[in-house]
Design an enzyme around this catalytic site. Structure first.
Site, PDB file in Angstrom:
ATOM      1  N   TYR A  94      -0.737  -0.507  10.230  1.00  0.00           N
ATOM      2  CA  TYR A  94      -0.876  -1.072   8.878  1.00  0.00           C
ATOM      3  C   TYR A  94       0.329  -0.669   8.037  1.00  0.00           C
ATOM      4  O   TYR A  94       0.951  -1.504   7.371  1.00  0.00           O
ATOM      5  CB  TYR A  94      -2.178  -0.522   8.287  1.00  0.00           C
ATOM      6  CG  TYR A  94      -2.490  -0.895   6.869  1.00  0.00           C
ATOM      7  CD1 TYR A  94      -2.823  -2.198   6.510  1.00  0.00           C
ATOM      8  CD2 TYR A  94      -2.509   0.087   5.868  1.00  0.00           C
ATOM      9  CE1 TYR A  94      -3.153  -2.511   5.200  1.00  0.00           C
ATOM     10  CE2 TYR A  94      -2.838  -0.218   4.562  1.00  0.00           C
ATOM     11  CZ  TYR A  94      -3.163  -1.520   4.225  1.00  0.00           C
ATOM     12  OH  TYR A  94      -3.497  -1.827   2.928  1.00  0.00           O
ATOM     13  N   SER A 127       0.865  -1.193   0.000  1.00  0.00           N
ATOM     14  CA  SER A 127       0.000   0.000   0.000  1.00  0.00           C
ATOM     15  C   SER A 127       0.889   1.226   0.000  1.00  0.00           C
ATOM     16  O   SER A 127       2.029   1.184   0.483  1.00  0.00           O
ATOM     17  CB  SER A 127      -0.864  -0.015   1.268  1.00  0.00           C
ATOM     18  OG  SER A 127      -1.487   1.247   1.452  1.00  0.00           O
TER      19      SER A 127
END
Ligand SMILES: NC(=O)c1ccc[n+]([C@@H]2O[C@H](COP(=O)([O-])OP(=O)(O)OC[C@H]3O[C@@H](n4cnc5c(N)ncnc54)[C@H](O)[C@@H]3O)[C@@H](O)[C@H]2O)c1
Length: 233
Positions: free
Chosen positions: A151, A137
């Site tokens: 994350y 990501s």
């Protein structure tokens, strides 16, 4: 095009969302697709749609990963897609986070990648050909004001793993790359502020995976490629 004829591609977490789009494209390119998910019914439904095989296991459980790969047979292309998307967990400032939650992010987004990659690499190196693509990501390579520190830390770890592995396995004909995704369909908003003004689709990610899995991409390794509509340049 059939750039992946004769290749077996295993995609983790492919029972819905981004992974579903990836297997659709890889199957369209001629790959024998192995659809993994934690939930067998999801994997079976997608496998039936794309003409692939379902092999369900939990990527965070090394013994289950080993058994799943044994069922799948030799894997030429591994796409580490299973992960917690930014919208899939409570977003809190790190200083306010519950330490008991930390392992959850690292287990899935980093240990899951290590478990599957470690299991796949031995055979790839022995056969002298392999492709590992890890779905990361933009949160793993840039700081963002959206409270996704845990994350981002786990995704950054997975990106670092790919960069170092590229050096270790390149001489054996195996490449390792990461994709930094931007906002995908299903997230709030419409992506209209992106240079390509929409949210991403699983098939956008699949198209990049198919290229990286092709013979033509054999000199591309250790890279982080943004698949983000131009949101981060
Ligand atoms: N959706 C986004 O906007 C976005 C943005 C950036 C990156 N990503 C990344 O893309 C990837 C896919 O995200 P998504 O939005 O399609 O997620 P999703 O939650 O829609 O789908 C993920 C799938 O993975 C499966 N899964 C979960 N835990 C698993 C486990 N332990 N073992 C095997 N399978 C498991 C789930 O059952 C589910 O079917 C993730 O790595 C995510 O971090 C997503």
């Amino acid at each position: 095009m059939s750039r992946l004829e004769g290749r077996t591609a295993l995609v983790t977490g492919a029972g819905q969302g981004v992974g579903r789009g990836i297997v659709e494209v890889l199957a369209g390119e001629g790959a024998d697709v192995v659809v993994n998910d934690l939930f067998p019914d999801r994997a079976e439904a997608v496998a039936a749609e794309v003409g692939g095989r379902a092999v369900a296991f939990d990527v965070t459980d090394l013994a289950a990963v080993r058994a799943g790969f044994a069922t799948a047979g030799p894997v030429d292309v591994l796409v580490n897609n299973a992960g917690i998307p930014a919208a899939g967990f409570p977003q809190v400032d790190f200083k306010d986070s519950d330490p008991e939650l930390w392992a959850r992010f690292v287990d899935l987004n980093l240990y899951g990648v290590m478990n599957c990659t470690h299991t796949a690499l031995q055979g790839m190196c022995e056969r002298g050909w392999g492709r590992v693509v890890t779905i990361a990501s933009e949160a793993g390579r840039v700081g963002l004001p959206i409270r996704v520190s845990l994350y981002g830390a786990a995704k950054a770890g997975a990106i670092g793993l790919m960069k170092h592995l590229a050096h270790e396995v390149g001489p054996h004909g195996v490449t390792c790359n990461a994709l930094a995704l931007g906002g995908m369909e299903g997230l709030p908003g419409d992506g209209s502020r992106n240079p390509v003004p929409r949210l991403g689709k699983g098939t956008d990610v699949g198209a990049t995976c198919a290229f990286l899995a092709s013979d033509g991409a054999e000199w591309i390794t250790g890279q982080v490629i943004g698949v983000n509509g131009g949101a981060v340049t």
